[in-house]
Design a protein around this motif. Structure first.
Motif, PDB file in Angstrom:
ATOM      1  N   LEU A 227      37.779  14.986  46.666  1.00  0.00           N
ATOM      2  CA  LEU A 227      37.016  14.331  45.528  1.00  0.00           C
ATOM      3  C   LEU A 227      36.235  13.670  45.787  1.00  0.00           C
ATOM      4  O   LEU A 227      34.950  13.407  44.948  1.00  0.00           O
ATOM      5  CB  LEU A 227      38.276  13.691  44.789  1.00  0.00           C
ATOM      6  N   VAL A 228      36.055  12.645  46.843  1.00  0.00           N
ATOM      7  CA  VAL A 228      35.139  11.638  47.122  1.00  0.00           C
ATOM      8  C   VAL A 228      33.707  12.636  47.746  1.00  0.00           C
ATOM      9  O   VAL A 228      32.694  12.313  47.129  1.00  0.00           O
ATOM     10  CB  VAL A 228      35.430  10.677  48.511  1.00  0.00           C
ATOM     11  N   GLU A 229      34.134  13.693  48.289  1.00  0.00           N
ATOM     12  CA  GLU A 229      32.790  14.369  49.086  1.00  0.00           C
ATOM     13  C   GLU A 229      32.338  14.994  47.572  1.00  0.00           C
ATOM     14  O   GLU A 229      30.979  14.976  47.466  1.00  0.00           O
ATOM     15  CB  GLU A 229      33.344  15.607  49.734  1.00  0.00           C
ATOM     16  N   ARG A 230      33.083  15.635  46.702  1.00  0.00           N
ATOM     17  CA  ARG A 230      32.525  16.116  45.319  1.00  0.00           C
ATOM     18  C   ARG A 230      31.844  15.149  44.576  1.00  0.00           C
ATOM     19  O   ARG A 230      30.595  15.320  43.961  1.00  0.00           O
ATOM     20  CB  ARG A 230      33.824  16.734  44.667  1.00  0.00           C
ATOM     21  N   LEU A 231      32.551  13.933  44.552  1.00  0.00           N
ATOM     22  CA  LEU A 231      31.565  12.790  43.761  1.00  0.00           C
ATOM     23  C   LEU A 231      30.305  12.453  44.242  1.00  0.00           C
ATOM     24  O   LEU A 231      29.241  12.226  43.650  1.00  0.00           O
ATOM     25  CB  LEU A 231      32.402  11.347  43.727  1.00  0.00           C
ATOM     26  N   HIS A 232      30.152  12.520  45.714  1.00  0.00           N
ATOM     27  CA  HIS A 232      28.903  12.048  46.312  1.00  0.00           C
ATOM     28  C   HIS A 232      27.710  13.372  45.928  1.00  0.00           C
ATOM     29  O   HIS A 232      26.604  13.070  45.886  1.00  0.00           O
ATOM     30  CB  HIS A 232      29.202  12.008  47.849  1.00  0.00           C
ATOM     31  N   GLN A 233      28.427  14.691  45.895  1.00  0.00           N
ATOM     32  CA  GLN A 233      27.284  15.709  45.600  1.00  0.00           C
ATOM     33  C   GLN A 233      27.036  15.600  44.274  1.00  0.00           C
ATOM     34  O   GLN A 233      25.864  15.645  43.880  1.00  0.00           O
ATOM     35  CB  GLN A 233      28.209  17.121  45.878  1.00  0.00           C
ATOM     36  N   VAL A 234      27.838  15.303  43.390  1.00  0.00           N
ATOM     37  CA  VAL A 234      27.500  15.084  42.034  1.00  0.00           C
ATOM     38  C   VAL A 234      26.309  13.779  41.715  1.00  0.00           C
ATOM     39  O   VAL A 234      25.370  13.964  41.118  1.00  0.00           O
ATOM     40  CB  VAL A 234      28.552  15.064  41.201  1.00  0.00           C
ATOM     41  N   THR A 235      26.653  12.894  42.489  1.00  0.00           N
ATOM     42  CA  THR A 235      25.872  11.695  42.298  1.00  0.00           C
ATOM     43  C   THR A 235      24.397  12.172  42.973  1.00  0.00           C
ATOM     44  O   THR A 235      23.341  11.592  42.276  1.00  0.00           O
ATOM     45  CB  THR A 235      26.460  10.526  42.933  1.00  0.00           C
ATOM     46  N   HIS A 236      24.357  12.603  44.033  1.00  0.00           N
ATOM     47  CA  HIS A 236      23.046  13.347  44.550  1.00  0.00           C
ATOM     48  C   HIS A 236      22.484  14.078  43.433  1.00  0.00           C
ATOM     49  O   HIS A 236      20.997  13.980  43.306  1.00  0.00           O
ATOM     50  CB  HIS A 236      23.350  13.880  45.884  1.00  0.00           C
ATOM     51  N   GLN A 237      22.917  14.824  43.014  1.00  0.00           N
ATOM     52  CA  GLN A 237      22.220  15.938  41.898  1.00  0.00           C
ATOM     53  C   GLN A 237      21.909  15.082  40.895  1.00  0.00           C
ATOM     54  O   GLN A 237      20.845  15.175  40.342  1.00  0.00           O
ATOM     55  CB  GLN A 237      23.158  16.883  41.682  1.00  0.00           C
TER      56      GLN A 237
END
Length: 325
Positions: A227-237
């Motif tokens: 979930l943290v990895e997904r959060l980082h991806q979404v934040t980057h986008q």
């Protein structure tokens, strides 16, 4: 004889107390335990064979009829098995072929136990890529778990996330959030987030509060890291979606592209240069027409499909549990 009084279990960060007294093992229970024992033995010697053998796990309806009243005990065993199955594949091939089937059996045998629904609602969509199975399991939980359960509002919350993040259906997501916000145990910001979904039709930033809440709701390290990895991806986008229009604004104002991102800040177009949580650095490309990052990744694919509007059966009526087939 198997006797246990006030047996506590804590899985995925949730706790529940089970009471069992003077339990006699019926034939179905012995067969199920034997099946799982053989499965674990095979897993040690032949991992791939053991995983494939899960296809032979009987359906929940069959086991419920054969368990002779010991449904919850068999459900406990298979629930532990489901968590182990997820953990094993999370560390290896990230293929969760039989997870939906195992969770379906678990929740048929013990339909009142909430954690498998919540766990499956997160994992089936986010890791297994089966959004429809996630939605079906969450709606199944809403139909069976008591509404006064302290985490009942999470069913609405995760359904809202599925429809917003994967289905690109912000209207249905907002309506589910409205229902979640009516529960006294829910966070105060849910009503504001629902209003934001009504107003903002297609922004990755809308997923950030969802992911942050999901990370806080689980104590499982493997699921939390995903979930943290997904959060980082979404934040980057979301950062890219903020910076790219700023370049166009600068060009329309000064009839040239900015020499650096710092120029966007100094001219007041943006307040600050966002931080990439993955550890990368944003910069303006050599042709000065786009924003790039030192960590090269493909654009985030958020939504599976676009809907022109919510299907009628997907819209939750006030304080009514959506139907579960």
């Amino acid at each position: 004889m198997w006797d246990a009084t006030s047996r506590g279990r804590s899985l995925l960060g949730f706790s529940v107390t089970l009471t069992r007294t003077k339990i006699f093992f019926p034939t179905a229970l012995v067969c199920t335990v034997a099946f799982l024992f053989c499965l674990n033995t095979l897993e040690k010697k032949y991992p791939h064979t053991a995983h494939e053998s899960l296809i032979y796990l009987p359906s929940g309806k069959f086991l419920k009829g054969a368990a002779l009243g010991y449904d919850e005990l068999i459900s406990d065993i298979l629930w532990i098995r489901a968590l182990g199955y997820f953990g094993d594949h999370c560390k290896t091939d990230k293929q969760y072929t039989f997870l939906s089937h195992i969770l379906d059996v678990v929740t048929i045998l013990d339909p009142l136990y909430q954690p498998p629904y919540e766990f499956g609602g997160i994992v089936l969509a986010g890791e297994a890529g089966d959004v429809d199975a996630s939605i079906a399991l969450l709606k199944k939980g809403m139909a069976h778990v008591r509404r006064d359960h302290p985490r009942f509002y999470y069913f609405y919350f995760f359904l809202a996330f599925d429809y917003m993040y994967y289905k690109d259906d912000y209207l249905t997501a907002a309506r589910y959030l409205e229902q979640a916000a009516k529960f006294p145990e829910s966070p105060a910001y849910l009503a504001r987030l629902a209003a934001r979904l009504y107003a903002d039709g297609n922004s990755p930033a809308a997923a950030i509060p969802f992911l942050q809440e999901m990370i806080q709701s689980t104590d499982r390290p493997d699921l939390k890291s995903q979930l943290v990895e997904r959060l980082h991806q979404v934040t980057h986008q979301a950062n890219l979606n903020m910076l790219t229009p700023a370049l166009d604004t600068y060009y329309r104002t000064f009839e040239e592209y900015p020499p650096s991102l710092a120029a966007l800040v100094s001219t007041g177009i943006i307040d600050h240069i966002p931080v990439d949580p993955r550890g990368g650095t944003y910069y303006i490309s050599s042709d000065a027409r786009s924003v790039e990052n030192t960590i090269k990744t493909d654009p985030l694919k958020v939504h599976i499909k676009k809907n022109k509007g919510p299907r009628q059966k997907d819209i939750p009526l006030p304080m009514r549990v959506p139907e579960y087939d």
